[in-house]
Every structure is written in C-alpha cells, then in structure tokens.
Scaffold this motif. Structure first.
Motif, PDB file in Angstrom:
ATOM      1  N   GLN A 158      -0.796 -10.310 -19.893  1.00 38.95           N
ATOM      2  CA  GLN A 158       0.629 -10.048 -20.027  1.00 38.95           C
ATOM      3  C   GLN A 158       0.862  -8.599 -20.444  1.00 38.95           C
ATOM      4  OE1 GLN A 158       2.185 -13.013 -22.770  1.00 38.95           O
ATOM      5  NE2 GLN A 158       2.772 -14.329 -21.055  1.00 38.95           N
ATOM      6  N   ALA A 159       2.028  -8.113 -20.129  1.00 37.84           N
ATOM      7  CA  ALA A 159       2.407  -6.764 -20.539  1.00 37.84           C
ATOM      8  C   ALA A 159       2.273  -6.637 -22.052  1.00 37.84           C
ATOM      9  CB  ALA A 159       3.833  -6.456 -20.103  1.00 37.84           C
ATOM     10  N   GLY A 160       1.732  -5.509 -22.478  1.00 33.12           N
ATOM     11  CA  GLY A 160       1.472  -5.270 -23.883  1.00 33.12           C
ATOM     12  C   GLY A 160       0.093  -5.695 -24.331  1.00 33.12           C
ATOM     13  N   GLY A 161      -0.612  -6.413 -23.477  1.00 31.81           N
ATOM     14  CA  GLY A 161      -1.944  -6.884 -23.807  1.00 31.81           C
ATOM     15  C   GLY A 161      -3.017  -5.846 -23.563  1.00 31.81           C
ATOM     16  N   SER A 162      -4.263  -6.293 -23.736  1.00 34.29           N
ATOM     17  CA  SER A 162      -5.412  -5.392 -23.609  1.00 34.29           C
ATOM     18  C   SER A 162      -6.493  -6.020 -22.744  1.00 34.29           C
ATOM     19  CB  SER A 162      -6.012  -5.096 -24.990  1.00 34.29           C
ATOM     20  OG  SER A 162      -5.079  -4.440 -25.822  1.00 34.29           O
ATOM     21  N   LEU A 163      -7.276  -5.162 -22.128  1.00 33.86           N
ATOM     22  CA  LEU A 163      -8.473  -5.552 -21.409  1.00 33.86           C
ATOM     23  C   LEU A 163      -9.511  -4.468 -21.596  1.00 33.86           C
ATOM     24  CD1 LEU A 163      -7.273  -6.844 -17.900  1.00 33.86           C
ATOM     25  CD2 LEU A 163      -8.397  -8.208 -19.659  1.00 33.86           C
ATOM     26  N   VAL A 195      -1.980   7.330 -18.520  1.00 34.84           N
ATOM     27  CA  VAL A 195      -2.730   6.406 -19.380  1.00 34.84           C
ATOM     28  C   VAL A 195      -3.105   7.015 -20.720  1.00 34.84           C
ATOM     29  CG1 VAL A 195      -3.670   5.294 -17.314  1.00 34.84           C
ATOM     30  CG2 VAL A 195      -5.060   6.993 -18.554  1.00 34.84           C
ATOM     31  N   LYS A 196      -2.814   8.292 -20.897  1.00 29.02           N
ATOM     32  CA  LYS A 196      -3.195   8.980 -22.129  1.00 29.02           C
ATOM     33  C   LYS A 196      -2.556   8.295 -23.329  1.00 29.02           C
ATOM     34  CE  LYS A 196      -3.580  13.255 -21.223  1.00 29.02           C
ATOM     35  NZ  LYS A 196      -3.293  14.684 -20.937  1.00 29.02           N
ATOM     36  N   GLY A 197      -3.367   8.027 -24.351  1.00 25.44           N
ATOM     37  CA  GLY A 197      -2.870   7.357 -25.545  1.00 25.44           C
ATOM     38  C   GLY A 197      -2.943   5.843 -25.477  1.00 25.44           C
ATOM     39  N   ARG A 198      -3.178   5.293 -24.281  1.00 24.74           N
ATOM     40  CA  ARG A 198      -3.272   3.839 -24.129  1.00 24.74           C
ATOM     41  C   ARG A 198      -4.682   3.404 -23.706  1.00 24.74           C
ATOM     42  NH1 ARG A 198      -0.530   1.302 -20.193  1.00 24.74           N
ATOM     43  NH2 ARG A 198      -0.539   3.118 -18.783  1.00 24.74           N
ATOM     44  N   PHE A 199      -5.350   4.211 -22.905  1.00 26.72           N
ATOM     45  CA  PHE A 199      -6.689   3.887 -22.409  1.00 26.72           C
ATOM     46  C   PHE A 199      -7.717   4.781 -23.085  1.00 26.72           C
ATOM     47  CE2 PHE A 199      -5.430   2.263 -17.872  1.00 26.72           C
ATOM     48  CZ  PHE A 199      -4.508   1.390 -18.451  1.00 26.72           C
ATOM     49  N   THR A 200      -8.909   4.226 -23.269  1.00 26.71           N
ATOM     50  CA  THR A 200     -10.017   4.991 -23.825  1.00 26.71           C
ATOM     51  C   THR A 200     -11.274   4.744 -23.001  1.00 26.71           C
ATOM     52  OG1 THR A 200      -9.115   4.786 -26.064  1.00 26.71           O
ATOM     53  CG2 THR A 200     -11.425   5.430 -25.873  1.00 26.71           C
ATOM     54  N   ILE A 201     -11.875   5.825 -22.542  1.00 27.06           N
ATOM     55  CA  ILE A 201     -13.137   5.725 -21.817  1.00 27.06           C
ATOM     56  C   ILE A 201     -14.284   6.006 -22.778  1.00 27.06           C
ATOM     57  CG2 ILE A 201     -13.080   8.143 -21.050  1.00 27.06           C
ATOM     58  CD1 ILE A 201     -14.358   7.185 -18.398  1.00 27.06           C
ATOM     59  N   SER A 202     -15.364   5.268 -22.624  1.00 31.72           N
ATOM     60  CA  SER A 202     -16.545   5.477 -23.460  1.00 31.72           C
ATOM     61  C   SER A 202     -17.781   5.087 -22.655  1.00 31.72           C
ATOM     62  CB  SER A 202     -16.466   4.652 -24.750  1.00 31.72           C
ATOM     63  OG  SER A 202     -16.418   3.262 -24.450  1.00 31.72           O
ATOM     64  N   ARG A 203     -18.932   5.403 -23.175  1.00 34.71           N
ATOM     65  CA  ARG A 203     -20.165   5.056 -22.477  1.00 34.71           C
ATOM     66  C   ARG A 203     -21.277   4.785 -23.470  1.00 34.71           C
ATOM     67  NH1 ARG A 203     -21.417   9.873 -18.651  1.00 34.71           N
ATOM     68  NH2 ARG A 203     -23.325   8.682 -18.180  1.00 34.71           N
ATOM     69  N   ASP A 204     -22.228   3.985 -23.024  1.00 30.59           N
ATOM     70  CA  ASP A 204     -23.433   3.702 -23.793  1.00 30.59           C
ATOM     71  C   ASP A 204     -24.600   3.978 -22.854  1.00 30.59           C
ATOM     72  OD1 ASP A 204     -25.625   2.636 -25.105  1.00 30.59           O
ATOM     73  OD2 ASP A 204     -24.510   0.929 -25.900  1.00 30.59           O
ATOM     74  N   ASN A 205     -25.228   5.126 -23.010  1.00 32.35           N
ATOM     75  CA  ASN A 205     -26.289   5.509 -22.094  1.00 32.35           C
ATOM     76  C   ASN A 205     -27.525   4.618 -22.245  1.00 32.35           C
ATOM     77  OD1 ASN A 205     -24.766   7.506 -20.893  1.00 32.35           O
ATOM     78  ND2 ASN A 205     -25.587   9.150 -22.168  1.00 32.35           N
ATOM     79  N   ALA A 206     -27.712   4.051 -23.423  1.00 30.96           N
ATOM     80  CA  ALA A 206     -28.847   3.145 -23.620  1.00 30.96           C
ATOM     81  C   ALA A 206     -28.674   1.865 -22.804  1.00 30.96           C
ATOM     82  CB  ALA A 206     -28.998   2.809 -25.092  1.00 30.96           C
ATOM     83  N   VAL A 258     -20.538   2.169 -18.702  1.00 29.35           N
ATOM     84  CA  VAL A 258     -19.340   2.895 -19.083  1.00 29.35           C
ATOM     85  C   VAL A 258     -18.207   1.879 -19.229  1.00 29.35           C
ATOM     86  CG1 VAL A 258     -18.685   3.405 -16.695  1.00 29.35           C
ATOM     87  CG2 VAL A 258     -17.847   4.860 -18.535  1.00 29.35           C
ATOM     88  N   TYR A 259     -17.319   2.149 -20.165  1.00 21.00           N
ATOM     89  CA  TYR A 259     -16.249   1.211 -20.489  1.00 21.00           C
ATOM     90  C   TYR A 259     -14.879   1.865 -20.320  1.00 21.00           C
ATOM     91  CZ  TYR A 259     -20.202  -0.979 -22.868  1.00 21.00           C
ATOM     92  OH  TYR A 259     -21.433  -1.529 -23.167  1.00 21.00           O
ATOM     93  N   LEU A 260     -13.886   1.028 -20.111  1.00 24.01           N
ATOM     94  CA  LEU A 260     -12.505   1.485 -20.128  1.00 24.01           C
ATOM     95  C   LEU A 260     -11.706   0.475 -20.949  1.00 24.01           C
ATOM     96  CD1 LEU A 260     -10.551   3.694 -19.057  1.00 24.01           C
ATOM     97  CD2 LEU A 260      -9.918   2.053 -17.266  1.00 24.01           C
ATOM     98  N   GLN A 261     -11.362   0.870 -22.165  1.00 22.84           N
ATOM     99  CA  GLN A 261     -10.528   0.032 -23.015  1.00 22.84           C
ATOM    100  C   GLN A 261      -9.078   0.321 -22.675  1.00 22.84           C
ATOM    101  OE1 GLN A 261     -11.356  -2.360 -25.405  1.00 22.84           O
ATOM    102  NE2 GLN A 261      -9.144  -2.746 -25.415  1.00 22.84           N
ATOM    103  N   MET A 262      -8.357  -0.713 -22.286  1.00 22.92           N
ATOM    104  CA  MET A 262      -6.972  -0.546 -21.848  1.00 22.92           C
ATOM    105  C   MET A 262      -6.065  -1.330 -22.785  1.00 22.92           C
ATOM    106  SD  MET A 262      -7.475  -0.873 -17.724  1.00 22.92           S
ATOM    107  CE  MET A 262      -7.841  -2.627 -17.799  1.00 22.92           C
TER     108      MET A 262
END
Length: 127
Positions: free
Chosen positions: A13-18, A64-75, A79-83
């Motif tokens: 739903q709108a306002g939610g996260s994935l 998406v600035k301020g709402r999404f965050t990209i990160s990675r775990d090289n081990a 790569v992730y996208l927190q939305m």
C-alpha cells in the motif's frame, strides 16, 4: 559474465516499504558499480539509484531521494534497495545492473553504462 537475480518485489500500500535484493554471481562483484533502474508500463526504463564498488558513494534520482536507500554487501555479492514511503507512481518493474567502468556519479544514470542486467522484479504500490 555476470548473472543478476532480483527479488523482494510485491504488492504494497502507499506509504509502505519494500526491500529489493539483487544477488550477483560470476565476475568479481566487488569491482562493479551497481545500479537500480525501473520501468513502468508504457514508459522508458529510468534510473533510480547507483552505488560505487566500495559503497562509499551513492547517487539517486530526484524522484526517490530521501525515500530510497541503496546499499551493498560485497561479502554476500548482493545489492539492496530499501524503499520507504512508497507512492503509486513507484509502481514498475525494478532492474539491477552492473557496470565495471570507473565510478562517475553523473554517468551512473545512463543505461548504456551498464554491462549486465537482471530480469527484474515487479513492485506494485496501491493507493
């Protein structure tokens, strides 16, 4: 060769996260610039976010600035996208991509920079 497999999409739903994940195999993941793109029905594929090989630098689309965050775990070769604060206009198929050229932030938004692409994962945001 690099194989990229996205996961984590779904209906929210709108306002939610994935949180989307992109698992990589093959060529050395830790040396790749990783990007996320999305494509809505009837629209061109557009840039969402990118992250440098060391995770020291990131770059986002204004939408998406301020709402999404990209990160990675090289081990984990992932790569992730927190939305967060998702909106109906975020509805699209989300793709991850790998670029083995040097990091240039302003260039990461161009699709031609990327050498490998995943098959995509659907994100649907209901109002």
């Amino acid at each position: 060769q690099v194989q990229l497999v996205e996961s984590g999409g779904g209906l929210v739903q709108a306002g939610g996260s994935l949180r989307l994940s992109c698992a990589a195999s093959g060529r050395t993941f830790s040396s790749a610039v990783m990007g996320w793109f999305r494509q809505a029905p009837g629209k061109e594929r557009e840039f969402v976010a990118a992250i440098s090989w060391s995770a020291g630098s990131t770059y986002y689309a204004d939408s998406v600035k301020g709402r999404f965050t990209i990160s990675r775990d090289n081990a984990k070769n992932t790569v992730y996208l927190q939305m967060n604060s998702l909106k109906p206009e975020d509805t699209a198929v989300y793709y991850c991509a790998a670029d083995f050229k040097p990091w240039v932030a302003a260039m990461t938004k161009f699709r031609f920079r990327y050498d490998y692409w995943g098959q995509g994962t659907q994100v649907t945001v209901s109002s």
